[in-house]
Design a protein around this motif. Structure first.
Motif, PDB file in Angstrom:
ATOM      1  N   ILE A 177       1.025  -1.258   0.161  1.00 20.83           N
ATOM      2  CA  ILE A 177       0.009   0.159   0.169  1.00 20.83           C
ATOM      3  C   ILE A 177       0.878   1.224   0.084  1.00 20.83           C
ATOM      4  O   ILE A 177       0.532   2.063  -0.728  1.00 20.83           O
ATOM      5  CB  ILE A 177      -1.015   0.040   1.137  1.00 20.83           C
ATOM      6  N   ALA A 178       1.930   1.232   0.752  1.00 21.67           N
ATOM      7  CA  ALA A 178       2.863   2.401   0.939  1.00 21.67           C
ATOM      8  C   ALA A 178       3.442   2.728  -0.481  1.00 21.67           C
ATOM      9  O   ALA A 178       3.673   3.651  -0.951  1.00 21.67           O
ATOM     10  CB  ALA A 178       3.813   2.287   1.865  1.00 21.67           C
ATOM     11  N   ALA A 179       4.007   1.599  -1.134  1.00 13.54           N
ATOM     12  CA  ALA A 179       4.780   1.846  -2.330  1.00 13.54           C
ATOM     13  C   ALA A 179       3.869   2.368  -3.628  1.00 13.54           C
ATOM     14  O   ALA A 179       4.294   2.955  -4.035  1.00 13.54           O
ATOM     15  CB  ALA A 179       5.170   0.564  -2.913  1.00 13.54           C
ATOM     16  N   GLU A 180       2.488   1.728  -3.531  1.00 14.11           N
ATOM     17  CA  GLU A 180       1.628   2.080  -4.707  1.00 14.11           C
ATOM     18  C   GLU A 180       1.049   3.222  -4.382  1.00 14.11           C
ATOM     19  O   GLU A 180       0.764   4.023  -5.404  1.00 14.11           O
ATOM     20  CB  GLU A 180       0.593   0.885  -4.953  1.00 14.11           C
ATOM     21  N   THR A 181       0.889   3.736  -3.072  1.00 15.01           N
ATOM     22  CA  THR A 181       0.178   5.081  -3.018  1.00 15.01           C
ATOM     23  C   THR A 181       1.379   6.096  -3.128  1.00 15.01           C
ATOM     24  O   THR A 181       1.151   7.045  -3.757  1.00 15.01           O
ATOM     25  CB  THR A 181       0.021   5.255  -1.313  1.00 15.01           C
ATOM     26  N   ALA A 182       2.506   5.898  -2.932  1.00 14.32           N
ATOM     27  CA  ALA A 182       3.732   6.646  -3.250  1.00 14.32           C
ATOM     28  C   ALA A 182       3.884   6.876  -4.672  1.00 14.32           C
ATOM     29  O   ALA A 182       3.872   8.039  -5.187  1.00 14.32           O
ATOM     30  CB  ALA A 182       5.017   6.049  -2.478  1.00 14.32           C
ATOM     31  N   ALA A 183       3.801   5.685  -5.510  1.00  9.69           N
ATOM     32  CA  ALA A 183       3.992   5.932  -7.048  1.00  9.69           C
ATOM     33  C   ALA A 183       2.799   6.655  -7.386  1.00  9.69           C
ATOM     34  O   ALA A 183       2.660   7.565  -8.344  1.00  9.69           O
ATOM     35  CB  ALA A 183       3.879   4.468  -7.552  1.00  9.69           C
ATOM     36  N   ALA A 184       1.352   6.490  -6.942  1.00 11.96           N
ATOM     37  CA  ALA A 184       0.433   7.289  -7.378  1.00 11.96           C
ATOM     38  C   ALA A 184       0.467   8.646  -7.258  1.00 11.96           C
ATOM     39  O   ALA A 184       0.155   9.520  -7.973  1.00 11.96           O
ATOM     40  CB  ALA A 184      -1.033   6.602  -6.902  1.00 11.96           C
ATOM     41  N   VAL A 185       0.856   9.054  -6.085  1.00 16.21           N
ATOM     42  CA  VAL A 185       0.747  10.454  -5.589  1.00 16.21           C
ATOM     43  C   VAL A 185       1.968  11.261  -6.433  1.00 16.21           C
ATOM     44  O   VAL A 185       1.954  12.341  -6.827  1.00 16.21           O
ATOM     45  CB  VAL A 185       0.919  10.595  -3.997  1.00 16.21           C
ATOM     46  N   LEU A 186       3.153  10.661  -6.525  1.00 23.88           N
ATOM     47  CA  LEU A 186       4.235  11.092  -6.942  1.00 23.88           C
ATOM     48  C   LEU A 186       4.193  11.572  -8.275  1.00 23.88           C
ATOM     49  O   LEU A 186       4.567  12.431  -9.002  1.00 23.88           O
ATOM     50  CB  LEU A 186       5.560  10.679  -6.656  1.00 23.88           C
ATOM     51  N   LEU A 187       3.495  10.383  -9.164  1.00 23.37           N
ATOM     52  CA  LEU A 187       3.522  10.331 -10.696  1.00 23.37           C
ATOM     53  C   LEU A 187       2.214  11.399 -10.944  1.00 23.37           C
ATOM     54  O   LEU A 187       2.265  12.282 -11.799  1.00 23.37           O
ATOM     55  CB  LEU A 187       3.216   9.103 -11.235  1.00 23.37           C
ATOM     56  N   TYR A 217      -6.468  12.489  -0.830  1.00 22.67           N
ATOM     57  CA  TYR A 217      -6.145  13.254   0.067  1.00 22.67           C
ATOM     58  C   TYR A 217      -4.623  13.604   0.144  1.00 22.67           C
ATOM     59  O   TYR A 217      -4.178  14.819   0.373  1.00 22.67           O
ATOM     60  CB  TYR A 217      -6.474  12.856   1.372  1.00 22.67           C
ATOM     61  N   LEU A 218      -3.854  12.526  -0.085  1.00 23.88           N
ATOM     62  CA  LEU A 218      -2.397  12.867  -0.054  1.00 23.88           C
ATOM     63  C   LEU A 218      -1.910  13.559  -1.437  1.00 23.88           C
ATOM     64  O   LEU A 218      -0.914  14.717  -1.196  1.00 23.88           O
ATOM     65  CB  LEU A 218      -1.590  11.560  -0.212  1.00 23.88           C
ATOM     66  N   CYS A 219      -2.539  13.318  -2.406  1.00 24.95           N
ATOM     67  CA  CYS A 219      -2.130  14.209  -3.553  1.00 24.95           C
ATOM     68  C   CYS A 219      -2.575  15.774  -3.374  1.00 24.95           C
ATOM     69  O   CYS A 219      -1.463  16.548  -3.678  1.00 24.95           O
ATOM     70  CB  CYS A 219      -2.865  13.942  -4.858  1.00 24.95           C
ATOM     71  N   LEU A 220      -3.673  16.211  -2.622  1.00 24.89           N
ATOM     72  CA  LEU A 220      -3.835  17.362  -2.320  1.00 24.89           C
ATOM     73  C   LEU A 220      -3.109  17.680  -1.217  1.00 24.89           C
ATOM     74  O   LEU A 220      -2.432  19.181  -1.379  1.00 24.89           O
ATOM     75  CB  LEU A 220      -5.225  17.535  -1.943  1.00 24.89           C
ATOM     76  N   ALA A 221      -2.564  17.154  -0.432  1.00 30.59           N
ATOM     77  CA  ALA A 221      -1.562  17.602   0.912  1.00 30.59           C
ATOM     78  C   ALA A 221      -0.172  17.835   0.052  1.00 30.59           C
ATOM     79  O   ALA A 221       0.708  18.952   0.554  1.00 30.59           O
ATOM     80  CB  ALA A 221      -1.454  16.303   1.547  1.00 30.59           C
ATOM     81  N   VAL A 222       0.326  17.076  -0.842  1.00 29.20           N
ATOM     82  CA  VAL A 222       1.486  17.225  -1.508  1.00 29.20           C
ATOM     83  C   VAL A 222       1.523  18.551  -2.279  1.00 29.20           C
ATOM     84  O   VAL A 222       2.440  19.589  -2.114  1.00 29.20           O
ATOM     85  CB  VAL A 222       1.733  16.222  -2.486  1.00 29.20           C
ATOM     86  N   VAL A 223       0.385  18.958  -2.944  1.00 30.98           N
ATOM     87  CA  VAL A 223       0.327  20.420  -3.482  1.00 30.98           C
ATOM     88  C   VAL A 223       0.389  21.430  -2.647  1.00 30.98           C
ATOM     89  O   VAL A 223       0.936  22.414  -2.877  1.00 30.98           O
ATOM     90  CB  VAL A 223      -1.070  20.170  -4.616  1.00 30.98           C
ATOM     91  N   GLY A 224      -0.420  21.261  -1.668  1.00 31.17           N
ATOM     92  CA  GLY A 224      -0.393  22.145  -0.585  1.00 31.17           C
ATOM     93  C   GLY A 224       1.083  22.539  -0.051  1.00 31.17           C
ATOM     94  O   GLY A 224       1.642  23.586   0.374  1.00 31.17           O
ATOM     95  N   LEU A 225       2.025  21.323   0.393  1.00 30.78           N
ATOM     96  CA  LEU A 225       3.014  21.523   0.937  1.00 30.78           C
ATOM     97  C   LEU A 225       4.112  22.192  -0.155  1.00 30.78           C
ATOM     98  O   LEU A 225       5.049  22.902   0.193  1.00 30.78           O
ATOM     99  CB  LEU A 225       3.611  20.194   1.111  1.00 30.78           C
ATOM    100  N   VAL A 226       4.042  21.842  -1.395  1.00 32.36           N
ATOM    101  CA  VAL A 226       4.700  22.382  -2.471  1.00 32.36           C
ATOM    102  C   VAL A 226       4.363  24.000  -2.230  1.00 32.36           C
ATOM    103  O   VAL A 226       5.582  24.745  -2.535  1.00 32.36           O
ATOM    104  CB  VAL A 226       4.880  21.722  -3.670  1.00 32.36           C
TER     105      VAL A 226
END
Length: 299
Positions: free
Chosen positions: A94-104, A282-291
């Protein structure tokens, strides 16, 4: 019209060597396609036993690596390490596939996302490539696609990496993500009014084309709308301190929403409704907010 057709044919048959916007768009399409693949793929990873008791899900497909071995050492690893520790292994997946989804999907650290996706593609291929009804070329194509992203200039357009490289605020990307979150959230709000805690997404969670936007109940959809509002306000703030504060608020809210889902999925009905794919959203939106918050310039 004839000149336009002739020009298109000339472009199609010319040596594919020139850099430019068409190359950037091609990488964007590949990056988003692979990101959406991982975004959907994580949805059916069900904690805490990941299908061991029912003999389905991740446990079932991982067992193919032993029942239909591709590589003997991998078959030994499946039998002696992965299946006996399926809960720990499942959360790693889950961690690996979530990371791949969010970063890509967000285009942040694209090369890292491609590397994670490539590694996961290899692991999946070693488990199921020789299983019945599988098409080995699907996994060769997955590996090839991630290799292209890893080695190519795949973060030049529509990516947070582009904004980081140019030292500018990713305002346009933030507005796009806010729009996507709003489009996903509004149908869930309407469909959940009669039962606020029922997870009722906009109907895009379809196993036939293997596409998903995640599932959300009324509370989860309102969190999406709150994240969208924070991103819009941060992108339009104009003042660096205000942008930083609003961006950090979006990052914190998105991360908290994702963590709450993972803490509850498989143990109780999640407060926000949803699946691991919803957590990835939710993590995608969190990443955008962090950047946004870490951007040094506001233009």
């Amino acid at each position: 019209m004839r000149e336009r057709v002739a020009g298109s044919l000339a472009w199609l048959t010319a040596p594919a060597r020139e850099p430019g916007r068409s190359q950037d768009v091609g990488f964007l399409v590949l990056r988003l396609t692979l990101g959406l693949m991982w975004f959907y793929n994580v949805a059916w990873k069900r904690a805490p036993d990941f299908g061991e008791e029912a003999d389905n899900g991740l446990y079932y497909f991982t067992a193919y690596g032993s029942e239909h071995p591709v590589l003997p050492p991998w078959a030994w690893l499946v039998d002696n390490v992965l299946l006996p520790n399926i809960t720990f292994f499942g959360y790693l997946v889950i961690a690996a596939e979530t990371a791949a989804a969010v970063l890509l999907l967000t285009g942040l650290w694209v090369r890292l996302g491609a590397l994670v996706g490539l590694g996961q593609s290899v692991a999946i291929a070693l488990s199921v490539m020789y299983a019945p009804d599988e098409w080995p070329w699907a996994y060769w194509l997955m590996m090839a696609g991630h290799t292209a992203l890893l080695l190519g200039a795949s973060g030049r357009w529509g990516a947070l990496d582009a904004a980081r490289a140019e030292g500018r605020l990713p305002g346009r990307q933030a507005l796009v993500w806010a729009g996507v979150a709003t489009v996903v959230a509004l149908p869930s709000v309407v469909l959940s009014l009669d039962d606020p805690l029922a997870a009722r997404g906009p109907g895009f969670n379809d196993p036939d084309p293997s596409l998903s936007t995640g599932n959300y109940n009324l509370v989860g959809a309102l969190v999406l709308l709150a994240l969208a509002a924070l991103l819009v306000l941060a992108a339009r703030a104009g003042d660096p301190d205000r942008t930083r504060t609003l961006g950090l608020a979006a990052a914190g809210l998105g991360a908290l929403a994702a963590l709450s889902l993972h803490a509850q999925l498989g143990f109780t009905d999640p407060l926000l409704g949803g699946t691991p794919s919803s957590a990835a959203a939710y993590l995608c939106l969190a990443v955008v907010g962090l950047v946004l918050a870490r951007s040094r310039r506001t233009a």
